[in-house]
Design an enzyme around this catalytic site. Structure first.
Site, PDB file in Angstrom:
ATOM      1  N   GLU A 128       1.066  -1.102  -0.075  1.00 44.00           N
ATOM      2  CA  GLU A 128      -0.320   0.363  -0.013  1.00 44.00           C
ATOM      3  C   GLU A 128       1.267   1.275  -0.346  1.00 44.00           C
ATOM      4  O   GLU A 128       0.445   2.085  -0.979  1.00 44.00           O
ATOM      5  CB  GLU A 128      -1.124   0.017   1.533  1.00 44.00           C
ATOM      6  CG  GLU A 128      -2.568   0.792   1.324  1.00 44.00           C
ATOM      7  CD  GLU A 128      -1.636   2.014   2.883  1.00 44.00           C
ATOM      8  OE1 GLU A 128      -1.884   2.745   2.277  1.00 44.00           O
ATOM      9  OE2 GLU A 128      -1.121   1.752   3.519  1.00 44.00           O
TER      10      GLU A 128
ATOM     11  N   ASP B  21       0.694   3.593  -3.158  1.00 38.44           N
ATOM     12  CA  ASP B  21       0.194   5.471  -3.000  1.00 38.44           C
ATOM     13  C   ASP B  21       0.795   6.446  -4.201  1.00 38.44           C
ATOM     14  O   ASP B  21       1.124   7.113  -4.435  1.00 38.44           O
ATOM     15  CB  ASP B  21       0.575   5.399  -1.815  1.00 38.44           C
ATOM     16  CG  ASP B  21       0.225   7.573  -1.235  1.00 38.44           C
ATOM     17  OD1 ASP B  21      -1.171   7.435  -1.759  1.00 38.44           O
ATOM     18  OD2 ASP B  21       1.002   7.456  -1.014  1.00 38.44           O
TER      19      ASP B  21
ATOM     20  N   GLU C  70      -5.076   0.580  -3.680  1.00 36.58           N
ATOM     21  CA  GLU C  70      -3.139   0.620  -3.652  1.00 36.58           C
ATOM     22  C   GLU C  70      -2.048  -0.520  -3.481  1.00 36.58           C
ATOM     23  O   GLU C  70      -1.259  -0.270  -4.936  1.00 36.58           O
ATOM     24  CB  GLU C  70      -2.986   2.151  -2.194  1.00 36.58           C
ATOM     25  CG  GLU C  70      -3.950   3.042  -2.538  1.00 36.58           C
ATOM     26  CD  GLU C  70      -3.324   3.966  -1.364  1.00 36.58           C
ATOM     27  OE1 GLU C  70      -3.779   5.721  -1.632  1.00 36.58           O
ATOM     28  OE2 GLU C  70      -3.614   4.120  -0.675  1.00 36.58           O
TER      29      GLU C  70
END
Length: 227
Positions: A46, A50, A122
């Site tokens: 994640e 991002d 993400e």
């Protein structure tokens, strides 16, 4: 939990390394459960996802909105990478059906938890990037975010102003915003706001009430344009 093959079809991408896909969909609650041997979850992916998402969206906006200044590009990017938009992409992929989590997390509403959906989306982006390359990842993101990028003609101004103008043009009362939830510690709270115009209503979240109101207005505008 549904077959990963369905998810890969929705992505138009087949993973070479299925372990990356599994890691991207593994909720952190699994680490505390004795039945699960693998201590990997989606948190590290994640973090990478991002950054990849921000890079790709920035490049898309830079290329497609040549007449927009830095300030307007930043506003559009903020919308495209906010929790609500990411979760709408996750919903398109029915991602909540694929997240691997403990029974306790599921009973607690984990499949509908927006934080879980955002994080898994993400992480999935990062997994695609690591499994392929930036070009493939770029194409997938551009396809998944296409409908939201097209909406961006309306974001030269604040979404709250846009919603107010829509209400006035439609002879409705002005939008009403109401704080319905506050979660987390005082220094890292997440606020949820409900906005209502006539019979239409939508929620938005943010780290401030103002941000939550803007996100609620954006979500409602998006819904109105698709009704």
């Amino acid at each position: 939990m549904e077959s990963f093959e369905k998810l890969e079809k929705l992505l138009s991408y087949s993973f070479k390394n299925k372990e990356l896909l599994i890691e991207a969909l593994s909720h952190p609650s699994l680490r505390q459960h004795h039945e699960y041997k693998d201590d990997k979850d989606y948190e590290r992916l994640e973090f990478l996802g991002d950054a990849v998402l921000n890079l790709v969206i920035t490049e898309i906006l830079f290329r497609n909105f040549a007449n927009y200044n830095e300030g307007n590009l930043a506003k559009i990017r903020s919308y495209l990478v906010c929790k609500e938009t990411i979760c709408m992409v996750g919903a398109k992929l029915t991602l909540k059906n694929y997240i691997i989590m403990t029974h306790g997390e599921e009973v607690a509403g984990g499949r509908d938890n927006l934080n879980n959906i955002e994080n898994a989306t993400e992480a999935l982006i990062a997994a695609i990037y690591l499994d392929s390359n930036i070009e493939t990842t770029h194409d997938i993101i551009e396809n998944l975010w296409a409908e939201f990028i097209k909406v961006q003609n309306l974001t030269d101004y604040d979404p709250k102003t846009a919603l107010q103008e829509w209400a006035q043009a439609s002879d409705h009362h002005l939008p009403i915003y109401r704080l319905i939830k506050r979660e987390g510690a005082s220094h890292s709270s997440t606020f949820t706001v409900l906005v209502k115009v006539k019979d239409y209503e939508q929620t938005g979240t943010g780290h401030t009430i103002k941000e939550a109101e803007k996100n609620a207005a954006r979500s409602l505008l998006h819904r109105l344009k698709n009704d």
